[in-house]
Design an enzyme around this catalytic site. Structure first.
Site, PDB file in Angstrom:
ATOM      1  N   MET A  30       0.319 -12.152 -15.863  1.00 23.07           N
ATOM      2  CA  MET A  30       0.466 -12.305 -17.344  1.00 23.07           C
ATOM      3  C   MET A  30       1.686 -12.040 -17.835  1.00 23.07           C
ATOM      4  O   MET A  30       2.029 -11.913 -19.062  1.00 23.07           O
ATOM      5  CB  MET A  30      -0.767 -11.299 -17.908  1.00 23.07           C
ATOM      6  CG  MET A  30      -2.462 -11.970 -17.540  1.00 23.07           C
ATOM      7  SD  MET A  30      -3.347 -11.425 -18.797  1.00 23.07           S
ATOM      8  CE  MET A  30      -3.073  -9.717 -18.833  1.00 23.07           C
ATOM      9  N   HIS A  34       7.129  -6.426 -13.372  1.00 23.17           N
ATOM     10  CA  HIS A  34       7.744  -5.063 -13.002  1.00 23.17           C
ATOM     11  C   HIS A  34       7.551  -5.126 -11.381  1.00 23.17           C
ATOM     12  O   HIS A  34       7.020  -6.335 -10.921  1.00 23.17           O
ATOM     13  CB  HIS A  34       6.980  -4.017 -13.536  1.00 23.17           C
ATOM     14  CG  HIS A  34       5.329  -4.234 -13.610  1.00 23.17           C
ATOM     15  ND1 HIS A  34       4.850  -3.962 -12.339  1.00 23.17           N
ATOM     16  CD2 HIS A  34       4.285  -4.367 -14.651  1.00 23.17           C
ATOM     17  CE1 HIS A  34       3.431  -4.233 -12.352  1.00 23.17           C
ATOM     18  NE2 HIS A  34       3.239  -4.283 -13.679  1.00 23.17           N
ATOM     19  N   HIS A  37       4.588  -6.539  -9.699  1.00 18.09           N
ATOM     20  CA  HIS A  37       4.153  -8.042  -9.615  1.00 18.09           C
ATOM     21  C   HIS A  37       5.144  -8.494  -8.411  1.00 18.09           C
ATOM     22  O   HIS A  37       4.912  -9.246  -7.780  1.00 18.09           O
ATOM     23  CB  HIS A  37       4.739  -8.736 -11.046  1.00 18.09           C
ATOM     24  CG  HIS A  37       3.611  -8.211 -11.992  1.00 18.09           C
ATOM     25  ND1 HIS A  37       4.398  -7.736 -13.154  1.00 18.09           N
ATOM     26  CD2 HIS A  37       2.579  -8.947 -12.393  1.00 18.09           C
ATOM     27  CE1 HIS A  37       3.366  -7.562 -14.170  1.00 18.09           C
ATOM     28  NE2 HIS A  37       2.493  -8.029 -13.701  1.00 18.09           N
TER      29      HIS A  37
HETATM   30  P1  AMP Z   1      -1.328  -8.796 -14.600  1.00 16.57           P
HETATM   31  O1  AMP Z   1       0.030  -9.493 -14.933  1.00 16.57           O
HETATM   32  O2  AMP Z   1      -1.348  -7.470 -15.113  1.00 16.57           O
HETATM   33  O3  AMP Z   1      -2.366  -9.633 -14.776  1.00 16.57           O
HETATM   34  O4  AMP Z   1      -1.200  -8.585 -13.050  1.00 16.57           O
HETATM   35  C1  AMP Z   1      -0.925  -9.731 -12.260  1.00 16.57           C
HETATM   36  C2  AMP Z   1      -1.060  -9.228 -10.742  1.00 16.57           C
HETATM   37  O5  AMP Z   1      -0.117  -8.229 -10.282  1.00 16.57           O
HETATM   38  C3  AMP Z   1      -2.563  -8.642 -10.484  1.00 16.57           C
HETATM   39  O6  AMP Z   1      -3.061  -9.239  -9.202  1.00 16.57           O
HETATM   40  C4  AMP Z   1      -2.302  -7.227 -10.479  1.00 16.57           C
HETATM   41  O7  AMP Z   1      -3.242  -6.418  -9.635  1.00 16.57           O
HETATM   42  C5  AMP Z   1      -1.053  -6.936  -9.826  1.00 16.57           C
HETATM   43  N1  AMP Z   1      -0.198  -5.858 -10.223  1.00 16.57           N
HETATM   44  C6  AMP Z   1      -0.160  -5.275 -11.511  1.00 16.57           C
HETATM   45  N2  AMP Z   1       0.356  -3.994 -11.213  1.00 16.57           N
HETATM   46  C7  AMP Z   1       0.594  -3.779 -10.290  1.00 16.57           C
HETATM   47  C8  AMP Z   1       1.065  -2.540  -9.598  1.00 16.57           C
HETATM   48  N3  AMP Z   1       1.427  -1.541  -9.936  1.00 16.57           N
HETATM   49  N4  AMP Z   1       1.134  -2.823  -8.093  1.00 16.57           N
HETATM   50  C9  AMP Z   1       0.780  -3.686  -7.434  1.00 16.57           C
HETATM   51  N5  AMP Z   1       0.227  -4.879  -8.000  1.00 16.57           N
HETATM   52  C10 AMP Z   1       0.254  -4.724  -9.213  1.00 16.57           C
END
Ligand code: AMP
Length: 281
Positions: A30, A34, A37
């Site tokens: 989304m 960081h 990702h």
């Molecule tokens: P999001 O943008 O929050 O939807 O996350 C996208 C992907 O990145 C998802 O598969 C999350 O689980 C992964 N993700 C988010 N934060 C972390 C983190 N701190 N360490 C590893 N993967 C992450």
């Protein structure tokens, strides 16, 4: 890096790459990228020929309008980071492109118990919306490998089930949680914490580690209670849940010995920000 905004354009590119025998790795996000990702992008790069990252803030998985409008959007920084990490494709669709026929889900999936507890119990419709967008994105990108983070433990378990239910030819790779130096799990929402809240946020991972240390010294119920007390003792933190469950089924447990692998999962409000974290015990 190639930039695509339409389904038609990305599909044309993917079909062409696949016809050359290239494997496709997909990292859906989304945005507000960081190091968490970026660790998924790195994993994808080592495992696949063509790395596709999508940035789409999916409205259907937000149960809270304020969370959706306040969700950080940093697209130009994201784009540069993806270039730095040698991402091959950025897919940046509009809501209209993802949901041309409206946002009402057309399919319902039976995830058994997996979408019931924890995030499922407290964020109504969240997993239905998440599954809807992941299915749509997978249909578009047709990846050989899908990379997701353990950070969203329940989510990746449900996506694994989604892949089984739909019989899609995509393998899920779950990557470890990337943390800040003080242990806070990286999250796009962390930027919304004030300096004071940011300091307090380290208590979340510290409490998970304490729960792990408690195993053997306390009963499972006592460990859970101690963790909730420890979190709630911090001014500004309100625990939504802290549960120690079977890592495979997410069922609650009475005893430490009741499952092969246990995981502690928690969600808290810190000020106006909702944060989640987990740790295998
Ligand atoms: P999001 O943008 O929050 O939807 O996350 C996208 C992907 O990145 C998802 O598969 C999350 O689980 C992964 N993700 C988010 N934060 C972390 C983190 N701190 N360490 C590893 N993967 C992450």
């Amino acid at each position: 890096m190639k930039n695509f905004e339409t389904v038609k354009a990305i599909q044309k590119f993917i079909t062409s790459e696949k016809s050359k025998g290239k494997s496709i790795g997909f990292v859906p996000t989304m945005g507000a990228l960081h190091a968490g990702h970026l660790s998924l992008i790195e994993q994808a790069r080592t495992k696949t020929d063509v790395v596709v990252c999508s940035i789409f803030v999916n409205p259907t998985q937000f149960d809270n309008q304020e969370d959706l409008t306040k969700y950080p959007r940093t697209i130009e920084t994201d784009r540069q980071l993806l270039i730095d990490y040698q991402t091959d494709v950025l897919f940046l669709p509009t809501v209209q492109e993802i949901y041309p026929n409206g946002m009402e889900p057309t399919e319902e999936y039976d995830f058994g118990y997996l979408d019931q507890p924890m995030e499922g119990a407290f964020r109504k419709g969240h997993f239905a919306g998440m599954a809807q967008v992941v299915k749509r994105l997978l249909d578009i990108v047709q990846p050989d490998y899908l990379f997701m983070g353990q950070k969203d433990y329940q989510q990746q378990l449900i996506v694994g089930r989604l892949l089984e239910l739909t019989g899609m030819d995509t393998a899920l790779v779950t990557c470890p949680i990337v943390r800040e130096e003080d242990g806070l799990a990286m999250s796009s929402r962390n930027v919304r914490l004030s300096a004071e809240e940011r300091k307090k946020a380290a208590t979340i991972s510290a409490t998970l580690r304490q729960a792990k240390a408690d195993r053997g010294n306390y009963t499972l119920a006592q460990t859970q209670e101690r963790a909730i007390e420890c979190l709630n003792a911090v001014d500004g933190i309100r625990v939504v849940y802290f549960e120690i469950v079977d890592a495979k089924t997410l069922e609650s447990l009475d005893n430490w010995e009741d499952a092969e692998q246990l995981i502690a999962c928690t969600a808290v409000h810190l000020g106006s920000v909702r944060l989640i974290d987990n740790l295998f015990l």
